[in-house]
Design an enzyme around this catalytic site. Structure first.
Site, PDB file in Angstrom:
ATOM      1  CG  HIS A 188      -1.843   0.945   1.031  1.00 40.85           C
ATOM      2  ND1 HIS A 188      -1.770   2.177   1.571  1.00 40.85           N
ATOM      3  CD2 HIS A 188      -3.511   0.602   0.673  1.00 40.85           C
ATOM      4  CE1 HIS A 188      -3.004   2.994   1.385  1.00 40.85           C
ATOM      5  NE2 HIS A 188      -4.193   1.700   0.172  1.00 40.85           N
TER       6      HIS A 188
ATOM      7  CG  ASP B  92      -8.531  -4.085  -3.247  1.00 42.54           C
ATOM      8  OD1 ASP B  92      -9.445  -3.900  -2.710  1.00 42.54           O
ATOM      9  OD2 ASP B  92      -7.617  -3.581  -3.642  1.00 42.54           O
TER      10      ASP B  92
HETATM   11  N1  ACO Z   1       4.457  -7.564  -4.003  1.00 44.86           N
HETATM   12  C1  ACO Z   1       5.518  -8.065  -4.459  1.00 44.86           C
HETATM   13  N2  ACO Z   1       6.162  -6.849  -4.460  1.00 44.86           N
HETATM   14  C2  ACO Z   1       5.506  -5.756  -4.363  1.00 44.86           C
HETATM   15  C3  ACO Z   1       4.511  -5.700  -4.053  1.00 44.86           C
HETATM   16  C4  ACO Z   1       2.992  -6.445  -4.020  1.00 44.86           C
HETATM   17  N3  ACO Z   1       2.230  -6.686  -3.494  1.00 44.86           N
HETATM   18  N4  ACO Z   1       3.619  -4.179  -3.914  1.00 44.86           N
HETATM   19  C5  ACO Z   1       5.386  -3.926  -3.569  1.00 44.86           C
HETATM   20  N5  ACO Z   1       6.213  -4.123  -3.994  1.00 44.86           N
HETATM   21  C6  ACO Z   1       7.577  -4.485  -4.353  1.00 44.86           C
HETATM   22  C7  ACO Z   1       7.943  -2.720  -5.159  1.00 44.86           C
HETATM   23  O1  ACO Z   1       8.300  -3.919  -5.713  1.00 44.86           O
HETATM   24  C8  ACO Z   1       8.754  -1.860  -4.711  1.00 44.86           C
HETATM   25  O2  ACO Z   1       9.823  -3.140  -4.759  1.00 44.86           O
HETATM   26  P1  ACO Z   1      11.113  -2.293  -5.475  1.00 44.86           P
HETATM   27  O3  ACO Z   1      12.023  -0.886  -4.289  1.00 44.86           O
HETATM   28  O4  ACO Z   1      12.395  -3.098  -4.776  1.00 44.86           O
HETATM   29  O5  ACO Z   1      11.378  -1.604  -6.607  1.00 44.86           O
HETATM   30  C9  ACO Z   1       7.818  -1.782  -2.973  1.00 44.86           C
HETATM   31  O6  ACO Z   1       7.636  -2.907  -2.961  1.00 44.86           O
HETATM   32  C10 ACO Z   1       7.612  -0.309  -3.758  1.00 44.86           C
HETATM   33  O7  ACO Z   1       6.336  -0.815  -4.777  1.00 44.86           O
HETATM   34  P2  ACO Z   1       5.780   0.577  -5.144  1.00 44.86           P
HETATM   35  O8  ACO Z   1       4.558   0.111  -6.751  1.00 44.86           O
HETATM   36  O9  ACO Z   1       7.147   1.154  -5.370  1.00 44.86           O
HETATM   37  O10 ACO Z   1       4.582   0.792  -4.301  1.00 44.86           O
HETATM   38  P3  ACO Z   1       3.730   2.147  -5.058  1.00 44.86           P
HETATM   39  O11 ACO Z   1       3.214   2.863  -3.012  1.00 44.86           O
HETATM   40  O12 ACO Z   1       3.663   3.184  -5.673  1.00 44.86           O
HETATM   41  O13 ACO Z   1       2.086   0.896  -4.914  1.00 44.86           O
HETATM   42  C11 ACO Z   1       0.519  -0.174  -4.429  1.00 44.86           C
HETATM   43  C12 ACO Z   1       1.585   0.905  -4.625  1.00 44.86           C
HETATM   44  C13 ACO Z   1       0.025   0.174  -6.264  1.00 44.86           C
HETATM   45  C14 ACO Z   1      -0.571  -0.745  -3.940  1.00 44.86           C
HETATM   46  C15 ACO Z   1       1.634  -1.829  -4.712  1.00 44.86           C
HETATM   47  O14 ACO Z   1       2.026  -2.204  -3.326  1.00 44.86           O
HETATM   48  C16 ACO Z   1       0.715  -2.964  -5.423  1.00 44.86           C
HETATM   49  O15 ACO Z   1       1.226  -2.969  -6.941  1.00 44.86           O
HETATM   50  N6  ACO Z   1      -0.144  -3.990  -4.310  1.00 44.86           N
HETATM   51  C17 ACO Z   1      -0.564  -4.808  -5.351  1.00 44.86           C
HETATM   52  C18 ACO Z   1      -1.557  -4.408  -6.007  1.00 44.86           C
HETATM   53  C19 ACO Z   1      -3.113  -3.675  -4.912  1.00 44.86           C
HETATM   54  O16 ACO Z   1      -2.884  -4.560  -3.605  1.00 44.86           O
HETATM   55  N7  ACO Z   1      -3.668  -3.185  -4.625  1.00 44.86           N
HETATM   56  C20 ACO Z   1      -4.304  -1.992  -3.980  1.00 44.86           C
HETATM   57  C21 ACO Z   1      -4.086  -1.354  -3.135  1.00 44.86           C
HETATM   58  S1  ACO Z   1      -5.271  -0.634  -1.751  1.00 44.86           S
HETATM   59  C22 ACO Z   1      -6.522  -0.014  -2.347  1.00 44.86           C
HETATM   60  O17 ACO Z   1      -6.639   0.414  -3.814  1.00 44.86           O
HETATM   61  C23 ACO Z   1      -7.769  -0.719  -2.297  1.00 44.86           C
END
Ligand code: ACO
Length: 378
Positions: free
Chosen positions: A260, A316
């Site tokens: 998140h 979610d």
């Molecule tokens: N699984 C594996 N690795 C992950 C995940 C995940 N679900 N989420 C983040 N990471 C990692 C990224 O690869 C990144 O690693 P790095 O630093 O080595 O590059 C690090 O964690 C940070 O991730 P970002 O994408 O930069 O974080 P951001 O804050 O931009 O994204 C997001 C947040 C989009 C929710 C992300 O965690 C994700 O894609 N999660 C899966 C989709 C999801 O569950 N979305 C729902 C969000 S809640 C809602 O809307 C109700």
């Protein structure tokens, strides 16, 4: 890229609707903790709370419940349009299109300035979005849609309109908890989209349509459907470990429903949702999806990569399990999210009305000082 990519940490408004404390994993709607509201409140109470920054008394609660229920029916032309769509149209595309069409029949659609009128429109749209969602559950299966009942609350009405029976108490309560938990969440992407549109002076239907578009993406609301598809792909609890190794540790995929932008601790809504998911799974007699979700979360929570990045299940993740017990197609999971979040969207839209245009700047990194040449010379 600018160090503010994704606008992380940028404050765009003072709000009274919700406080998201990502460090401690706390969520408050207008002063009340999400745990308290999820345990006790009706979705209509939360709608009133978000729009008025106080809880309704008994009379006010009945007034808002009845206001939403009485205006929840949608014009036949919209149902006919929905029937004309291909049955495989994604639910989010259907509700986006139908919400846009609603504006043509709303007497107040182009009233852009009166906040009292806007609050009434918000209640109307909230009821109508539920009716449209339930109607698509039936239309997509070749069944006739069912009109809303004026004596039910929104969660009950959804279950009734979807099934044509009941409404079943366990299912209605599960839907109500879901609607309460998802109703509002700080400056999330879809709420921000609705504020950007409103700040141009545009109308509420446009702002809600834009918000639905933003919610549809798998990085936002679309994650509940993607999480369920992932659990189904895993198939059996014993496949969790090899799946995690192949697709997450050695592959490029993300676990949908984990991570998140704001929460660097467990999403408090996920904790509440987990309890309900477990209870519903047990009472439905099918605990397989819950077991898969629980053991995949355990893999992630015990893994250094996830620990270092503070990645925990978000709302979610377990809501996918809750929604799967309602006999909904996966495609309808995100429309349910929209049915709830419209409370927060419209509270933010009314708050934003009359506010200053939201117009950030871009950091230009393209070429400079080029000279146009005739096309045949390029
Ligand atoms: N699984 C594996 N690795 C992950 C995940 C995940 N679900 N989420 C983040 N990471 C990692 C990224 O690869 C990144 O690693 P790095 O630093 O080595 O590059 C690090 O964690 C940070 O991730 P970002 O994408 O930069 O974080 P951001 O804050 O931009 O994204 C997001 C947040 C989009 C929710 C992300 O965690 C994700 O894609 N999660 C899966 C989709 C999801 O569950 N979305 C729902 C969000 S809640 C809602 O809307 C109700």
């Amino acid at each position: 890229m600018s160090n503010k990519a994704g606008l992380e940490g940028v404050v765009v408004a003072d709000v009274q609707t919700s406080l998201v404390n990502g460090v401690e994993g706390k969520l408050i709607y207008a002063g009340y903790s999400i745990e308290d509201l999820a345990e006790n409140a009706l979705f209509e109470e939360v709608f009133f709370l978000l729009h008025n920054v106080r809880l309704p008394n008994a009379e006010e609660l009945e007034a808002i419940r009845s206001q939403i229920a009485k205006q929840a029916s949608v014009p036949q032309e919209i149902l006919d349009m929905m029937k004309s769509l291909p049955k495989e149209t994604p639910g989010m595309a259907v509700i986006r299109t139908a919400t846009s069409m609603l504006s043509a029949y709303d007497p107040d659609a182009e009233n852009l300035t009166d906040k009292d009128v806007a609050r009434e429109k918000a209640a109307r749209l909230t009821g109508q979005l539920t009716t449209i969602s339930a109607a698509w559950v039936r239309i997509s299966k070749g069944q006739e849609p069912i009109a809303p009942r004026e004596d039910l609350n929104l969660a009950e009405n959804f279950v009734y309109m979807m099934s044509g029976e009941g409404p079943d108490k366990t299912a209605s309560e599960a839907v109500n908890v879901y609607l309460v938990l998802l109703a509002e969440h700080g400056m999330n992407a879809s709420t921000f989209a609705s504020r950007v549109i409103t700040a141009t002076g545009s109308d509420m239907h446009s702002a809600v349509v834009g918000a639905i578009g933003a919610l549809k993406g798998p990085s936002h609301g679309g994650a509940n459907a993607e999480a369920m598809r992932m659990f189904m792909e895993i198939g059996e609890p014993e496949n969790v470990k090899p799946w995690f190794k192949e697709h997450i540790k050695e592959g490029e995929r993300r676990i949908m429903g984990i991570g998140h932008r704001v929460y660097k601790a467990l999403d408090p809504r996920a904790a509440v949702m987990k309890l309900h998911a477990e209870r519903l799974a047990e009472s439905s007699g099918n605990t397989k999806w819950y077991k898969i979700a629980e053991s995949l979360a355990e893999e992630a929570l015990g893994d250094d990569y996830f620990i270092e990045r503070k990645l925990f299940p978000n709302v979610d993740y377990y809501s996918a399990i809750v929604l799967s017990t309602l006999d909904l197609s996966i495609d309808m999971f995100t429309p349910l999210f929209a049915m709830s979040r419209i409370a927060g969207w419209t509270a933010n839209i009314v708050d934003q009305m009359g506010g200053r245009l939201i117009r950030p700047t871009a950091n230009y990194v393209g070429p400079m000082d080029l000279k146009w040449t005739p096309v045949e010379e390029r």
